[in-house]
Design an enzyme around this catalytic site. Structure first.
Site, mmCIF file in Angstrom:
data_model
loop_
_atom_site.group_PDB
_atom_site.id
_atom_site.type_symbol
_atom_site.label_atom_id
_atom_site.label_comp_id
_atom_site.label_asym_id
_atom_site.label_seq_id
_atom_site.Cartn_x
_atom_site.Cartn_y
_atom_site.Cartn_z
ATOM 1 N N MET A 194 2.545 -13.206 -0.732
ATOM 2 C CA MET A 194 1.542 -12.536 -1.592
ATOM 3 C C MET A 194 1.163 -13.407 -2.788
ATOM 4 S SD MET A 194 3.313 -8.744 -1.639
ATOM 5 C CE MET A 194 4.919 -9.325 -2.142
ATOM 6 N N LYS B 273 -3.055 -1.521 3.870
ATOM 7 C CA LYS B 273 -3.281 -1.840 2.462
ATOM 8 C C LYS B 273 -4.048 -3.134 2.419
ATOM 9 C CE LYS B 273 1.198 -0.606 1.317
ATOM 10 N NZ LYS B 273 2.385 -1.097 0.699
ATOM 11 N N ASP C 70 0.285 -0.555 9.385
ATOM 12 C CA ASP C 70 -0.588 -1.172 8.390
ATOM 13 C C ASP C 70 -1.188 -2.487 8.877
ATOM 14 O OD1 ASP C 70 1.517 -2.890 7.881
ATOM 15 O OD2 ASP C 70 2.280 -1.605 6.281
HETATM 16 N N1 SAH Z 1 7.499 -7.581 5.198
HETATM 17 C C1 SAH Z 1 6.640 -8.720 5.378
HETATM 18 C C2 SAH Z 1 6.060 -9.212 4.075
HETATM 19 C C3 SAH Z 1 5.180 -8.201 3.409
HETATM 20 S S1 SAH Z 1 4.396 -8.821 1.982
HETATM 21 C C4 SAH Z 1 7.406 -9.819 6.091
HETATM 22 O O1 SAH Z 1 8.626 -9.757 6.214
HETATM 23 O O2 SAH Z 1 6.764 -10.740 6.573
HETATM 24 C C5 SAH Z 1 2.852 -9.341 2.623
HETATM 25 C C6 SAH Z 1 2.754 -10.850 2.574
HETATM 26 O O3 SAH Z 1 3.431 -11.414 3.682
HETATM 27 C C7 SAH Z 1 1.361 -11.402 2.710
HETATM 28 O O4 SAH Z 1 0.685 -11.365 1.473
HETATM 29 C C8 SAH Z 1 1.640 -12.806 3.137
HETATM 30 O O5 SAH Z 1 2.065 -13.589 2.055
HETATM 31 C C9 SAH Z 1 2.833 -12.612 4.031
HETATM 32 N N2 SAH Z 1 2.473 -12.520 5.445
HETATM 33 C C10 SAH Z 1 2.771 -11.529 6.288
HETATM 34 N N3 SAH Z 1 2.367 -11.825 7.547
HETATM 35 C C11 SAH Z 1 1.805 -13.043 7.468
HETATM 36 C C12 SAH Z 1 1.220 -13.916 8.424
HETATM 37 N N4 SAH Z 1 1.136 -13.581 9.712
HETATM 38 N N5 SAH Z 1 0.754 -15.109 8.005
HETATM 39 C C13 SAH Z 1 0.840 -15.473 6.719
HETATM 40 N N6 SAH Z 1 1.382 -14.696 5.773
HETATM 41 C C14 SAH Z 1 1.863 -13.495 6.136
#
Ligand code: SAH
Length: 510
Positions: A173, A58, A36
């Site tokens: 998020m 998504k 994704d």
């Molecule tokens: N499983 C993921 C989170 C999924 S929810 C994890 O552990 O990181 C998706 C959210 O993660 C995004 O809306 C944002 O808030 C955050 N996110 C993921 N990668 C990011 C990045 N490189 N920089 C900033 N926010 C990030």
């Protein structure tokens, strides 16, 4: 039963080196990779060439595939006997819905591994110089979804208790709900002057950070039009950023650099760019291969058969070394047969490649171009000596011509040729159109011409116009000439014709 199985893998927050060894192995063995938006597509280059790719990205409000459909897709693929790697951004267990995917796999008797990843909730603050805990400031932190409206009639979050109990709060998020989140935290007792940071695209080349307080951050975010995906960090630790910010200090921070040279040669340049904090995007427009013309190969083989007759062998590149020895081996010619010849290597890298094969070059010029070699070896050469010059199909003319002038018997043979490749061109066109490539590195004239041809073959009608505004870095004068002939300006120029020097030049405009 089937031999299909599923790896549910955390791809890390973006920086492609922030994946686990197990995660990388799962990419390498997959028949199908389902990935994704937040999993960096650069990780996909480690896949098997025949692996199938399925994007189920998504976007915040537009699902390409519904979660239930993804769950079912994983089951179906595994039941077809495939090894399936499901790549998710960050860690799969942190708001990654790995539970739902695993549940359906269990119901269908499909074997799976959950391979944790580095979650953005900790790594992204760290890349912005914000450790989520610090002895002086907080002894707890929580990862909270920002997707729940705090002021909606039902919220599963207990805001009052959270605000009181938790030190550092990390919201994922949450950008769209930032205003409500801040308001609610103040209402529940957090001081309005509590520091807040938002970090978007953390660990990617596009990383950007904005800081403020619970009272003013949402206005600042609106003013700056600061978009998701971002991590929101609320807590005293945010102050540490002033002192601890480190990524931004790297010389190539925020710069995406296109590397056009052959994949087999690119890793050194890629590592340099990486070390300097840039993001290298590989688009090899050249592949090296043995000569394809039977006549050329025959000429090479004839020279190799008579290798004992040469007084000198002058090798002009690492690739020259590689293909030369490859052919000797294929023909079953023992290297001791070249024992009579003295060997000149054009540069230190070439000498190193020779040394790897147990040959210490007799001569190593101080300057790395054709002219430099001559200065060094001219004194040593006697008229009528026989010189073997194993080169490439695009080799420079200067050296052989001058050697002949000196009365030497020169045998030029091609040991490899350069061919155009264009794999991944669509993605590069997309990046160029979005102005997401900041610098292009050219390591030979053919990388220049091949890049344009590759873009053309992928449907760019005016490939030159795609390069407008992109800075260009050249390894040497020949390459620069080709660029200038096209009417493009050059921003960076290597001092020496080496990859290390090219990488160094990226920090100094000419
Ligand atoms: N499983 C993921 C989170 C999924 S929810 C994890 O552990 O990181 C998706 C959210 O993660 C995004 O809306 C944002 O808030 C955050 N996110 C993921 N990668 C990011 C990045 N490189 N920089 C900033 N926010 C990030």
């Amino acid at each position: 039963m089937t031999s299909g199985r599923v790896y549910l893998v955390g791809a890390g927050p973006g920086d492609p080196k922030l994946i686990t060894v197990r995660g990388m192995e799962a990419i390498q063995k997959a028949d199908v990779i389902v990935y994704d938006r937040l999993a960096n597509p650069r990780l996909l280059k480690h896949r098997k060439p025949e692996a199938e790719l399925i994007f189920v990205g998504k976007l915040p409000d537009k699902h390409i595939l519904k979660q239930e459909e993804i769950n079912q897709l994983l089951v179906d693929l595994a039941l077809q006997g495939k090894v399936v790697t499901r790549l998710k951004g960050g860690d799969p267990s942190v708001f990654g819905r790995v539970g739902e995917e695993a549940e359906l796999l269990v119901e269908h008797g499909v074997t799976y591994d959950i391979i944790p990843g580095i979650t953005s909730s900790i790594a992204v603050p760290a890349y912005a110089g914000i450790p989520v805990t610090h002895r002086d400031f907080t002894s707890s932190f929580a990862i909270i979804t920002g997707h729940e409206y705090p002021n909606k009639t039902y919220s599963s979050l207990d805001w009052e208790h959270l605000a009181k109990a938790i030190g550092t709060m990390v919201f994922l998020m949450g950008v769209a709900n930032l205003e409500q989140i801040c308001r609610e935290l103040i209402r529940c007792g957090k001081p309005p002057e509590m520091p807040v940071a938002l970090v978007r695209w953390g660990t990617w080349a596009d990383q950007a950070t904005i800081t403020g307080t619970l009272a003013d951050i949402s206005e600042k975010v609106k003013q700056a039009n600061f978009q998701s995906p971002a991590v929101i960090i609320v807590g005293e630790v945010v102050k540490l950023r002033e002192k601890l910010a480190w990524v931004e200090k790297k010389p190539l921070f925020g710069r995406r650099v296109l590397v056009t040279r052959a994949r087999s040669q690119a890793s050194e340049l890629v590592d340099f760019i990486d070390d300097m904090g840039g993001e290298a995007v590989e688009f090899p427009v050249i592949r090296l291969q043995p000569p394809s013309s039977p006549e050329t190969l025959l000429a090479l083989d004839l020279a190799l058969e008579k290798i004992h007759e040469f007084d000198w062998i002058v090798i002009t590149s690492v690739n020259g070394v590689e293909f030369f020895f490859r052919r000797l081996r294929e023909k079953g010619i023992d290297i001791r047969r070249m024992g009579n010849a003295r060997i000149a290597a054009v540069g230190p890298k070439t000498a190193e490649a020779l040394a790897d094969r147990g040959i210490i070059a007799d001569l190593l010029p101080t300057k790395y171009r054709g002219e430099g070699i001559l200065e060094t070896i001219e004194a040593e050469l006697q008229p009528n000596q026989k010189v073997l010059l194993p080169t490439a199909d695009l080799a420079r003319e200067y050296l052989p011509a001058r050697l002949k002038q000196l009365g030497l018997q020169v045998t030029e043979v091609d040991v490899y040729e350069n061919v155009l490749t264009t794999d991944g061109g669509d993605e590069i066109i997309h990046l160029l159109r979005n102005q997401s490539i900041h610098i292009i590195t050219f390591t030979s004239s053919s990388t220049v011409t091949n890049l344009l041809e590759a873009l053309r073959q992928h449907g760019a009608e005016e490939p030159l116009s795609l390069l407008q505004g992109v800075e260009i870095a050249c390894i040497g004068p020949k390459t620069a000439e080709t660029v200038l002939e096209l009417g493009l300006p050059i921003t960076y120029m290597a001092e020496e014709a080496t990859v290390a020097s090219l990488a160094q030049s990226l920090t100094k405009r000419i």
